[in-house]
Structures are given as C-alpha cells and as structure tokens.
Design a protein around this motif. Structure first.
Motif, short mmCIF file in Angstrom:
data_model
loop_
_atom_site.label_atom_id
_atom_site.label_comp_id
_atom_site.label_asym_id
_atom_site.label_seq_id
_atom_site.Cartn_x
_atom_site.Cartn_y
_atom_site.Cartn_z
N VAL A 77 5.06 5.49 -2.23
CA VAL A 77 5.79 6.29 -1.24
C VAL A 77 7.24 5.82 -1.17
CG1 VAL A 77 5.81 7.06 1.16
CG2 VAL A 77 3.63 6.50 0.05
N GLN A 131 6.31 0.95 -12.16
CA GLN A 131 5.86 1.69 -10.99
C GLN A 131 6.91 2.73 -10.58
OE1 GLN A 131 2.85 0.30 -9.08
NE2 GLN A 131 2.81 2.42 -8.35
N GLU A 155 7.40 1.15 10.11
CA GLU A 155 7.36 1.29 8.65
C GLU A 155 8.42 2.25 8.12
OE1 GLU A 155 3.92 1.21 6.37
OE2 GLU A 155 2.63 0.47 7.96
N TRP A 156 8.67 3.35 8.87
CA TRP A 156 9.52 4.40 8.30
C TRP A 156 10.87 4.53 8.97
CZ3 TRP A 156 7.76 4.87 3.77
CH2 TRP A 156 6.39 4.70 3.55
N ARG A 208 0.83 -1.22 0.00
CA ARG A 208 0.00 0.00 0.00
C ARG A 208 0.86 1.25 0.00
NH1 ARG A 208 -1.00 -1.61 5.56
NH2 ARG A 208 -2.52 -3.05 4.74
N ASN A 209 2.14 1.13 0.29
CA ASN A 209 3.03 2.29 0.29
C ASN A 209 4.08 2.22 -0.82
OD1 ASN A 209 2.09 3.93 2.45
ND2 ASN A 209 2.82 2.37 3.88
N ILE A 210 3.82 1.42 -1.83
CA ILE A 210 4.85 1.24 -2.86
C ILE A 210 5.23 2.57 -3.52
CG2 ILE A 210 4.78 0.54 -5.31
CD1 ILE A 210 4.75 -2.32 -4.45
#
Lengths: 132, 349, 407
Positions: free
Chosen positions: A13, B96, C154-155, A9-11
């Motif tokens: 980003v 992508q 995540e980050w 879902r964050n590809i």
C-alpha cells in the motif's frame, strides 16, 4: 512509529499505492478499505493500483515537526486528491513556492522516516509537482 | 545466445553543490580544483533519499521504458557502497517497489564503484544460462566523503538500473561480450561501522584506476579482436573528469567518443552508478547499429569491460522514461550548510 | 444535509428522553502547568468541589464517568476510572462503578453524554461526570505525539502529520475559498485571551494583540503558535440528577435540553469537504431538533477552538455564521462578550487551556456558571440557553449539549 509488523503488512500500500475499488458503486479507496462506505456489506471490493497522479487539495509547511520527522523539517504536508477520486495525506517534495492548491503532482519513492539510527527505515510514497 | 539490455533507467537527485561552495568552507582553491578534477558541481540527495530510494526511482524508470511485466523478473541485484542497511537487502525494497516479488531472487552487491556492473554480469550469467527470464541490475549510491577530504568534491548521488534479457526482439542493446580484470589492491576502503571511506591518495590512480581500467579494456578488445575505432562511443568509470579522459587517451579512444557519456563534470561521481550513468547517457543518444565500449572500475580493485551494440529497438523505448540529460537539467543549488544536513553530517539528537 | 441518516426513534428527532436531567454541581480546577499536582490530585479536587457545590454526599453517588484521552501516554496509567473512584473515596467502602470514556479531545463531552444517558434512562440518579488530563508530566514532544494519536496514525501520522498541520490545511483551504485572513484567525485568539483575563481558572490571563499572533513563530503555515491551544493540566467535574429532584440538591439547577453526537471519518483527507466539520453540522442539527431550538435562541456557546481556525469553522457549522463568514463575524466583534453570540466566554481552549479530557466538561461548567449568573466580569447578561461543542481529533467526533436555565 516503532512497529515493524504494522509497517510491513502495508508495504504494498505504501510503496505502490495499492488500494481497493468497489465493483458495486465504483468508488476507489486509498488506503484500501475492506468495507465499502457506500454499499457496506452489499459492496464488493477488488484490489486496485493507483496511477499515482493527482492534485493538491490543501497544504501546509510544517515547522514544528511530528516526532521522528525532525530531520525533515520544515516539510510540506498536503492532502492530495488522486485522479481516481480518493484523497490521501502525504508530504510534497520541493520548493513551497511551487506548491499551490490545485498543483498537479505525481508519486515518488522516498524515506518516510526511521526508528533512530538502529531501527528500521520506513519507505513509501511521497509526491512531487508534475512540473517542478 | 544473445544477451543484452532490454531497458535502462537512471535517477539523479535534483540538488547540486558547486565546487566553489565546498572550497569556500575549507579555504581551498576552487579554480585549481576544478581544473584538476574537471568536476564543477555534484549531485546531493534530498534529506529523505538514500541508495534504496534512488535504486527504486531508477528501476521504475527502467520498467516504464521496458513495458514488460515485472513478474518476469527473476533476479534483482543492487550494487552500492552506501546500502542503507548493513544487513537487510536494498534489492528486496526495489523488487517490492516495482512489483517483481515474490517469485524471484535478490541480493545486494558491493565492489566499490563497480558493484553495479558486477550485478549486471551476474544477471547476464543467469539470463544466459536460462535460469531466469529477465534480471534487473542496479548501481546506486549516496556516496560518502569525509568533511574536508578530497572526496567531498566529487562524492555524489545517483543510480542506474539495467534490465537484462535474452529475447532478441526485446533487446535495445546487445552485450557482445564482457571481460573483467581483478587483483587485490587496497586503494580505497571503508571499514565496517565507519561513516567515511579512507583512500590511498595518489595510490588510487596508477596502481588502482589506470592499471585495472586499461588492462580490463585491453583484455576485452583482444578477446573480441576489436580496436577503439570499431566503436562509436567509449565510456570509462568517471570518479572525476580527468581519469576517464586520460584512460581513453591511453587506450586510443577520442574525446568525441567519450563526450556523450561523460556526465561527471555536472553531477560528480555517482560511484556504483558512475559507469552505468555514462552508458545510459550514451544510449540516450546512440543510433541503431552504434557500438559502445564501456569499462567500469571498482576500488579494491577490479574492472568490468563491456562491448555493446545498439539495436533498432532503442528508438522505440528511449522516450518512455526521462533521459539522463533531462534528469540533470534544472538543478537546485544548495549551500554547504544545507548539503551537510542533507548528507546527515549534522546529526539531530 | 449530507450524511444524515437519522433513525426516527432517536431523541434528537423529537422522541422524549426518559427523564429530564439537571446539573446540580460544578467545579473546575485551575488550568495550567500544575507541576505540583498529579492526575489524581486534580480530579479529586474537581470532583469534591462539584459535590460540595451540589450538597450531595458520596453515598448518594450511583456512578462516575470520566473523560480522559490518554492516561497511557501522558502518565503511563490506564484504568483511569478505577483510579479516580478510588482516590475520590468511592471505591473501598462504596464500590461506585466508574467508567472512563475516550474520544480524543472530545472525551470530556462524551463522558458527560454517557452520564446524562445513565440518569435519563433511570438506571442512575446521582452521577458525577468528570474530565481530566495531566499533560505536563511528559515533554512537549511526547505530549504532541500523544495528541497526534487522535488522527489516523497510519495514514496521517506516518506522513508526518501533526494536529497543527491538519488544522493548517483546513485554514489554508478556508482562506483560499472564502477569503478568510490571518488577521481574522488572530482575532479569535485575541478575543479568547481577552475572555481568559476574566476567568480566574484560565491558563492565560494576559491580553494579546493581532500583531502578537502574527509575529509569533509559525508552527504549520498559516498557523502561528498563538493560533494554537496550549498543553494544559486540569480537571473539571459536574454532578447530575434527575430534574424532578434537582432542587433538593441545588437552588440553581441547570437543565439539559439536548445531547447530540456525530461521527465522521478519522482522517481529514476522507472528509466530504475539509472546511466543514460535518460531524459538527450533524450533531448541531440533532441538538437543535431535540431542544426544539434554533441558533438564534442560543445566548452563548463554548466551541472547540483547539486552533483559531477551528472556532471559525465551528461558528459556521453550528449555525452562528454563514459558511465562509466566520472570520468576518469574529472580526466584527459579534462573538465577543456583549456581541450577538458570545463565543468561548471561558477563554476557550486557546486561553483557558486545553487539558484534553477535561475540556468537554469544562465547557459545560462554564455554561452552567453563566446560566446561573455567577460568571462575574465575563457574565453574559440574561443568558437562558447555552451550548457546548466538543470535537475529537480533526472532526471525527463531535458532541454537543444545549443547557437551559429553565426546565
């Protein structure tokens, strides 16, 4: 991290530094935020693709790797301030001798990690010194 | 219908290992190897690089050089014999990462060292037929050579992306024609699930490389009614430094014609990127109006020959992205131990 | 002060809390690699110990709060509150409500805060606040991975960040900006090991030298392994009562003068300045305001030294050293027992050990022990006021308590 949806879902980003910018206060956010930290619900966030250049705020050479990163150790981890303002945490590729606080960097496309030999490969953004 | 190269972009990892260093480990004669192969060092990927990351970097360089909107791209095809997934496309990753998704098609190609030019031909067909506006063809590899195998001296890493279009004003080079020569010749292969390829030793030479390259090249020259002297440059698949020189000589191309595109001595064989790397290095220095003759070879076996004419636009776009010579300067030399780690020859539990 | 948007009606701003609260019983288990003990074993030991110390009985207990960071990752067990109430004998007959509190390494401090608020509000009288972590049932890789979940998974985590790595970046910038040295960082570990030698429960009871630290293996440059707190099993508990009835249960009740908590961004990279933990600064300001005290009034402090650099930042952020001078102050011995402001008399997280969920409670147990005058060879003479400082993650949560000998 072995969750395909969580990565997927964050590809955008991760691959392309897609974040957000608040139209109200003009602050940029990476990773994207849905609520502006300054304006909160009065803010209006729009997508923004970062240029991918910035400078190193601080860094470390990690010898004891995070789980799943053993094959990359030792690796340089840094906090990078993007030219638009926000900071992020990323690996910086290249000789540690060439890296200092304030070193200018640009984004590159690399493997972030993988879920063993059978699992998914996670790709995304890392940084290299602009003048290697 | 005019079809050609709107833009191109290359990528070569910064690490190199010298022939001497590999020979040191296996007790081989480095001097004899260098004389025989005419390769002195080869590129090595970083621990976090694979065919997909190399394809993306090459594609991003092509996009930076082109200045076109990625949404115009109707197809992304990546040729490689080291796709990171056996099932799941490299090309979707690339698409992508350059922002070309989602209104487009994508697929991966494999034809040993000529998968990149095979992708390029398919893009020509789709663009020429009007099915798509622009097509992105990529050849990228982190090629494998078993420890101690002769291939280990040349199997390198790198990639090239070519953006194919038909708007004459956008073309940096026109592809005048293409011709392929294909037979079933098992000179080199890698079975499913196996980490390293097998090859037929000297059988890869005469029945493989030379038969297909010369027939492919002659076929196109005959089709166009041209001769080697009509071309300013020649590029032939470069698994080592010796084969393209010999093929050029057999066909009547001079040393001078092939020199600009002969990058193998410094970076090794980039497999699916090999012939395209030669084309890219030649485009880096060709002048408007120059003609380039190129022939790719893929084991298995087949060849794709191209006749290319450079346009005025090359001068405009050339410096928007790094040239091949810029990409391969300032290498970082590593020893065999680090090379083995980068290539995954040392497995962590 | 950046980031302070305090509501005027918060207790930190001088509005009295409903009831004063006292600590009437304390207990730490041994800290270390407790191979023979399970999580429930050590919490019960700490809980029973604290109750015995206070002379309350099980049926007096109105509520139980337990700080535990990651039962799910460390022992594959959630629902820790119910488990602990059960094995403490508070469930089947007494049905005492039990609540697990989680804020990564600040879980213990936050459990104490919740317990205090429960008593202060008048809702409960006798409340047990405990903290526990059983970290050695998994390998050190798995333990480190569980701890890394306190950062932004995540980050930060996906980039390969580790906790030593995050604090190493704090250290690097602190050194760059203020001239802090690796030797000064090492002095924190040397002092805390010296203190640990005097604490019977400490995981490490051996002295080390600056050279030992500097010659130990590099984990994340510039942090060596001896700059890092260890992986520890341990539990701590204390019993709270309203101040007005505290003497009924204890001859030496210790009083809560301030409770304060503050948040900051989960990711280090989103902070205003990575060399300052703004959450600590703000929580300290709130705590001093609530207690009507200043840093000079504090006699000793237990700070969150998960890494040596963290103690240096902490003493600056809490007002015990000028910004940038934390290293110098440490080198000068001002934070040693007998110094201007003794820091981490227990040995801190570094030498006493860091069973993450227990740490915030253990800090309070140490302050209570000191204020009671029961700290033996590590006693800070005449201590009136002590402070605890417990941090979650790289500084996203900070919780501070000020304790006093007098009500």
């Amino acid at each position: 991290m072995s969750s395909v949806p969580r990565f997927w879902r964050n590809i955008g980003v991760r691959y392309n530094l897609e974040g957000t910018r608040c139209k109200e206060c003009e602050e940029y956010f990476y990773p994207p935020r849905n609520v502006c930290v300054n304006c909160r619900r009065m803010g209006e966030l729009e997508p923004y693709k970062f240029k991918g250049t910035g400078e190193i705020v601080s860094y470390t050479l990690i010898h004891t790797a995070a789980k799943g990163f053993e094959d990359q150790a030792p690796y340089t981890l840094a906090i990078i301030k993007l030219d638009e303002g926000p900071c992020l945490t990323s690996q910086v590729i290249g000789d540690i001798d060439k890296i200092q606080i304030g070193t200018r960097v640009k984004s590159v496309f690399r493997k972030l990690g993988e879920d063993g030999e059978r699992g998914m490969i996670y790709y995304g953004t890392k940084f290299v010194p602009l003048d290697p | 219908m005019t079809i050609g190269i709107v833009s191109y972009g290359a990528y070569v990892p910064r690490y190199r290992i010298k022939i001497e260093e590999i020979a040191r480990l296996w007790g081989d004669d480095a001097k004899a190897l260098k004389n025989g192969l005419m390769v002195y060092e080869k590129s090595v990927p970083d621990v976090d690089e694979d065919a997909a990351t190399i394809a993306v970097e090459a594609a991003r360089n092509a996009m930076a050089r082109s200045g076109v909107l990625p949404s115009r791209i109707g197809a992304v095809y990546t040729g490689s014999e080291s796709h990171p997934y056996a099932v799941k496309p490299t090309s979707t990753i690339v698409a992508q990462a350059i922002g070309a998704t989602p209104e487009m098609t994508a697929a991966d190609f494999e034809f040993a060292c000529k998968a990149g030019t095979a992708a390029l031909q398919v893009c020509m067909g789709l663009v020429g037929s009007g099915m798509i506006d622009l097509g992105l063809a990529i050849g990228a590899d982190v090629s494998q050579g078993a420890p101690g195998d002769a291939l280990e001296y040349t199997a390198a890493a790198g990639g090239v992306a070519c953006l194919i279009g038909r708007n004459e004003s956008e073309l940096a080079a026109i592809i005048e024609d293409t011709y392929s020569f294909t037979t079933d010749t098992p000179d080199f292969w890698r079975r499913e699930g196996m980490p390293y390829p097998e090859h037929g030793g000297r059988f890869t030479g005469e029945p493989g490389y030379f038969r297909h390259v010369t027939n492919g090249a002659k076929g196109l020259l005959e089709k166009l009614g041209t001769t080697p002297s009509d071309y300013d440059y020649g590029v032939f698949h470069q698994p080592n430094g010796k084969f393209p020189r010999k093929a050029a000589k057999m066909l009547g191309f001079t040393k001078e014609q092939i020199a600009p595109g002969l990058v193998v001595p410094k970076i090794g064989n980039t497999y699916s990127g090999s012939c395209l790397m030669g084309i890219a290095a030649t485009l880096d220095q060709a002048k408007p109006g120059d003609r380039i003759f190129a022939t790719a070879f893929g084991s298995g076996a087949g060849s794709d020959a191209f006749s290319i004419r450079v346009t005025d636009r090359i001068e405009e776009i050339r410096n928007r992205a790094p040239t091949v010579s810029e990409l391969i300067k300032n290498p970082v030399y590593i020893d065999y131990a680090r090379y083995a780690r980068h290539k995954g020859k040392i497995r962590l539990a | 002060m950046p980031g302070i948007k305090a509501r005027s009606d918060w207790p930190e701003n001088g509005v009295d809390i409903m009831r004063d609260v006292a600590i009437i019983g304390v207990k730490n288990t041994k800290f270390g690699e407790l191979w023979e003990c399970s999580l429930r074993d050590i919490v019960v030991e700490a809980g029973i110990g604290a109750i015995q110390d206070s002379s309350v009985s099980g049926k007096d207990i109105d509520a139980l709060y337990i700080g535990n960071m990651s039962g799910g990752r460390f022992i594959d067990q959630e629902h820790i509150g119910a488990l602990i109430a059960d094995y403490s004998g508070l469930s089947r007959n007494l049905h005492v409500p039990a609540t697990r509190v989680e804020a990564a390494c600040a879980s213990g401090g936050l459990a104490l805060r919740q317990a205090i608020m429960s008593v202060a509000s008048g809702y409960s009288d006798i409340v047990v606040a405990a903290g526990a972590e059983k970290m050695t049932d998994v390998g050190s890789d798995e333990a480190s991975s569980a701890l890394a979940a306190a950062a932004d998974r995540e980050w930060e985590g996906m980039a390969g960040a580790t906790f030593p790595g995050l604090y190493a970046m704090i250290a690097r910038l602190h050194m760059h900006r203020y001239g802090t040295t690796s030797e000064q960082l090492a002095e924190v570990a040397v002092k805390n090991h010296r203190n640990g030698c005097l604490n019977p429960i400490a995981q490490y009871k051996h002295a080390i030298t600056v050279d030992d630290v500097l010659n130990s293996i590099m984990v994340a440059d510039p942090l060596h392994i001896f700059d890092c707190s260890p992986i520890t099993d341990g539990a701590s508990a204390l019993v709270l009562a309203p101040a007005e009835i505290a003497r009924k249960y204890s001859d030496t009740p210790i009083y809560i003068k301030a409770i304060a908590q503050a948040s900051d961004t989960i990711a280090l990279h989103d902070r205003r300045d990575i060399t300052t933990l703004d959450a600590s600064v703000v929580a300290a300001k709130r705590a001093y305001s609530m207690a009507k005290l200043a840093p000079e009034d504090i006699d000793l402090v237990e700070v969150h030294d998960c890494f040596t650099i963290a103690e240096i930042c902490a003493i600056e952020d809490l007002g015990f050293a000028e910004k940038g001078k934390g290293g110098v102050v440490t080198e000068n011995g001002e934070t040693a027992i007998g110094g201007r402001i003794p820091v981490n008399t227990s040995g801190g997280l570094k030498a006493c050990g860091h069973p993450v969920g227990a740490t915030g409670i253990k800090q309070a147990v140490e302050i209570v022990t000191q204020l009671r005058g029961d700290a033996g060879k590590r006693q800070v003479e005449g201590a009136e006021y002590g402070m605890t400082h417990n941090v979650g993650g790289s500084g996203a949560t900070a919780v501070i308590h000020i304790l006093s000998r007098e009500r």
